[in-house]
Design a protein around this motif. Structure first.
Motif, PDB file in Angstrom:
ATOM      1  N   ARG A  71     -21.685  -0.670 -95.054  1.00 38.30           N
ATOM      2  CA  ARG A  71     -20.808  -0.396 -96.194  1.00 38.30           C
ATOM      3  C   ARG A  71     -21.561   0.271 -97.343  1.00 38.30           C
ATOM      4  O   ARG A  71     -20.977   0.987 -98.139  1.00 38.30           O
ATOM      5  N   ARG A 101     -22.065   6.389 -92.934  1.00 41.80           N
ATOM      6  CA  ARG A 101     -21.501   5.166 -92.365  1.00 41.80           C
ATOM      7  C   ARG A 101     -21.091   5.342 -90.908  1.00 41.80           C
ATOM      8  O   ARG A 101     -20.676   6.420 -90.501  1.00 41.80           O
ATOM      9  N   PRO A 151     -15.504   2.360 -90.875  1.00 36.58           N
ATOM     10  CA  PRO A 151     -14.733   2.515 -92.115  1.00 36.58           C
ATOM     11  C   PRO A 151     -15.155   1.449 -93.117  1.00 36.58           C
ATOM     12  O   PRO A 151     -15.634   0.372 -92.716  1.00 36.58           O
ATOM     13  N   PRO A 152     -15.003   1.704 -94.416  1.00 34.27           N
ATOM     14  CA  PRO A 152     -15.506   0.765 -95.422  1.00 34.27           C
ATOM     15  C   PRO A 152     -14.825  -0.598 -95.396  1.00 34.27           C
ATOM     16  O   PRO A 152     -15.396  -1.582 -95.851  1.00 34.27           O
ATOM     17  N   ALA A 196      -5.629   4.373 -91.399  1.00 35.98           N
ATOM     18  CA  ALA A 196      -6.949   4.836 -91.824  1.00 35.98           C
ATOM     19  C   ALA A 196      -6.837   5.735 -93.042  1.00 35.98           C
ATOM     20  O   ALA A 196      -5.914   6.531 -93.171  1.00 35.98           O
ATOM     21  N   ARG A 197      -7.778   5.591 -93.929  1.00 35.20           N
ATOM     22  CA  ARG A 197      -7.811   6.428 -95.114  1.00 35.20           C
ATOM     23  C   ARG A 197      -8.153   7.866 -94.748  1.00 35.20           C
ATOM     24  O   ARG A 197      -8.675   8.139 -93.666  1.00 35.20           O
ATOM     25  N   GLU A 215     -11.344   8.930 -92.721  1.00 42.15           N
ATOM     26  CA  GLU A 215     -11.879   7.777 -91.994  1.00 42.15           C
ATOM     27  C   GLU A 215     -11.269   7.615 -90.604  1.00 42.15           C
ATOM     28  O   GLU A 215     -11.623   6.690 -89.891  1.00 42.15           O
ATOM     29  N   ARG A 216     -10.351   8.515 -90.222  1.00 37.11           N
ATOM     30  CA  ARG A 216      -9.637   8.299 -88.953  1.00 37.11           C
ATOM     31  C   ARG A 216     -10.580   8.326 -87.754  1.00 37.11           C
ATOM     32  O   ARG A 216     -10.433   7.527 -86.820  1.00 37.11           O
ATOM     33  N   ARG A 267     -13.698   7.423 -87.609  1.00 38.18           N
ATOM     34  CA  ARG A 267     -14.446   6.169 -87.553  1.00 38.18           C
ATOM     35  C   ARG A 267     -13.564   5.016 -87.073  1.00 38.18           C
ATOM     36  O   ARG A 267     -13.984   4.199 -86.254  1.00 38.18           O
ATOM     37  N   VAL A 268     -12.346   4.963 -87.581  1.00 41.91           N
ATOM     38  CA  VAL A 268     -11.428   3.898 -87.177  1.00 41.91           C
ATOM     39  C   VAL A 268     -11.099   4.012 -85.689  1.00 41.91           C
ATOM     40  O   VAL A 268     -11.148   3.026 -84.943  1.00 41.91           O
ATOM     41  N   THR A 276     -10.366  -2.755-100.654  1.00 43.80           N
ATOM     42  CA  THR A 276     -11.756  -2.497-100.272  1.00 43.80           C
ATOM     43  C   THR A 276     -12.625  -3.649-100.721  1.00 43.80           C
ATOM     44  O   THR A 276     -12.499  -4.112-101.853  1.00 43.80           O
TER      45      THR A 276
END
Length: 475
Positions: free
Chosen positions: A253, A258, A261-262, A390-391, A394-395, A397-398, A474
């Motif tokens: 984080r 990264r 995702p956070p 997902a933000r 961030e997709r 990573r998710v 978050t």
């Protein structure tokens, strides 16, 4: 979120001119993993006998799984740096190299090197293929894509052991490893033609996450070692594994580059709660899967084929249920399916235990059907929801986290099953009564993991109905 008029699609569209090639690519990516799992599990016993490596047979699975998780953890970063096409082609080449090393091995140590390469390549392939689904398909078709992947797993569950048995018996165990090579070549050729090589936005001061990948690998390795250790040692190893994996999440984080995702595993977000469901369901399912075939042989005198077929009922139920719910339009129904997944899983595990304790074959089969249906009904919409929640940015990573987290869940579940069984004296049990008493803690613990998954699923679906701000808390 798409409106209801666009929230579903026809099966013909998945196999139509626009998506047929992409569907085949993703199914081939899943097939590389699925058939490899079942082919090697059948061929390895013969291999270790020929190579005098019986003592190392468990490491053939352990190392594959550890490096598959490490590969999956770094897949989103690879996709961002190299692009999807180059990353997939590179991973497929690593996987093929591992298959060739295994097939040509003259000792067990060489087989283990090949398994490391196979795991690393397959971990990346599985994660990136998963991440490509929301890029290459509209959301209305995503559940059908997951349904097709479930069918691939079902075919592999039945055809893999049969094919590997025939190859091993009439040709050589080496041929079972070579089967993956033409599949990988076809996969690579289609990736080259179809998959775009788009990269993510470059990051300033990006660093290689070597320490975090090492923490992931070491943590899962400790979990695997726990299943082979005495109870007190196993407890210490599990505590160490939890510390490493939790520390990796915290460290990630704060990192510039990264892997996750956070809000990964943070219960205040849809993604965080959803990843707990993704983790806990395989933990629960693996605890049963580790011992079921062996128990059917020990308690009821089943042969390997009949015991394996009974266990494979789960795969059939998974595939059929995934296909059956692929046309669901209503968001409320999708939420209900996500919640029903861990619930059916827990009920099925208790039914299997009751069937084993009361010599009721029908109850064991019904339990397996319930477990498979739980995975099949929830998996597609759970994954789709995570992708949609997902933000921005961030997709990848998710999406890549889903198969990696599932693999981690399988590893953790297998280890916990071994610890529970050892504490209950399963290894020393000789009589039917002693075996039955020893397996009770395994299935009770598995059902408890499913119950925790149910709690996480309820939390996730409540956040889905909340405002976007409350669903994206978050830590």
């Amino acid at each position: 979120m798409t409106d209801q008029s666009e929230s579903t699609g026809r099966w013909a569209e998945v196999f139509g001119p626009r998506y047929a090639t992409v569907t085949l690519i993703l199914c081939l990516g899943v097939a590389l993993l699925a058939f490899n799992v079942f082919l090697t599990s059948t061929a390895l016993p013969t291999a270790v006998q020929e190579l005098n490596g019986v003592a190392l047979i468990s490491w053939a699975l352990t190392l594959f799984l550890v490096f598959a998780i490490m590969g999956g953890a770094g897949a989103a970063l690879l996709k961002q740096l190299l692009g999807a096409r180059v990353a997939l082609l590179s991973a497929a080449a690593v996987f093929m190299a591992g298959s060739l090393v295994c097939a040509g091995a003259s000792n067990m140590e060489t087989v283990l090197i090949g398994r490391i390469l196979q795991g690393l390549g397959e971990g990346v392939v599985a994660a990136i293929c998963f991440a490509l689904i929301p890029e290459l398909f509209p959301s209305r078709l995503v559940p059908k894509v997951f349904g097709m992947q479930a069918v691939v797993w079902a075919v592999a569950a039945f055809g893999g052991p049969l094919g590997a048995g025939i190859l091993t018996e009439f040709i050589s165990w080496r041929a079972a490893f070579l089967v993956s090579v033409p599949l990988a070549i076809i996969f690579a050729a289609m990736v080259w033609r179809v998959v775009p090589n788009s990269k993510g936005a470059p990051q300033d001061n990006a660093d290689f996450p070597g320490v975090r990948l090492l923490m992931v690998g070491s943590g899962i390795m400790l979990v695997a070692l726990a299943s082979l250790s005495l109870p007190l040692q196993a407890a210490g190893l599990l505590v160490g594994a939890m510390a490493l994996l939790s520390g990796m999440v915290v460290l990630d984080r704060r990192a510039r580059t990264r892997l996750m995702p956070p809000d990964a595993f943070w219960p205040g977000s849809v993604v965080g709660s959803g990843l707990w469901v993704v983790l806990l369901m395989p933990v629960a399912g693996a605890m049963s899967a580790v011992y079921l075939v062996l128990l059917l042989q020990q308690l009821w005198g089943y042969g390997p084929t009949l015991a394996g077929a009974t266990a494979a009922v789960l795969s059939v139920a998974w595939s059929l249920s995934a296909i059956a719910v692929a046309n669901v339009r209503r968001i409320e129904t999708r939420r209900a399916l996500i919640i029903s997944g861990p619930m059916l899983l827990g009920v099925g595990l208790l039914a299997v235990l009751a069937g084993l304790l009361n010599d009721q074959v029908a109850l064991v089969v019904a339990g397996q059907l319930s477990v498979g249906a739980g995975f099949g009904m929830a998996n597609g919409y759970l994954s789709l929801t995570l992708m949609e929640a997902a933000r921005s940015g961030e997709r990848d990573r998710v999406s890549a986290m889903v198969p990696t987290t599932q693999s981690a869940g399988n590893a953790i579940g297998a280890a916990l099953a071994g610890v529970a069984a050892n504490l209950a004296g399963y290894a020393q049990a000789v009589s039917v009564t002693a075996i039955e008493q020893a397996i009770i803690p395994v299935f009770v613990l598995a059902a408890s993991m499913a119950a925790l998954g149910f709690v996480a699923a309820v939390r996730m679906t409540r956040l889905m109905g909340a405002s976007p701000q409350s669903a994206a808390v978050t830590p």
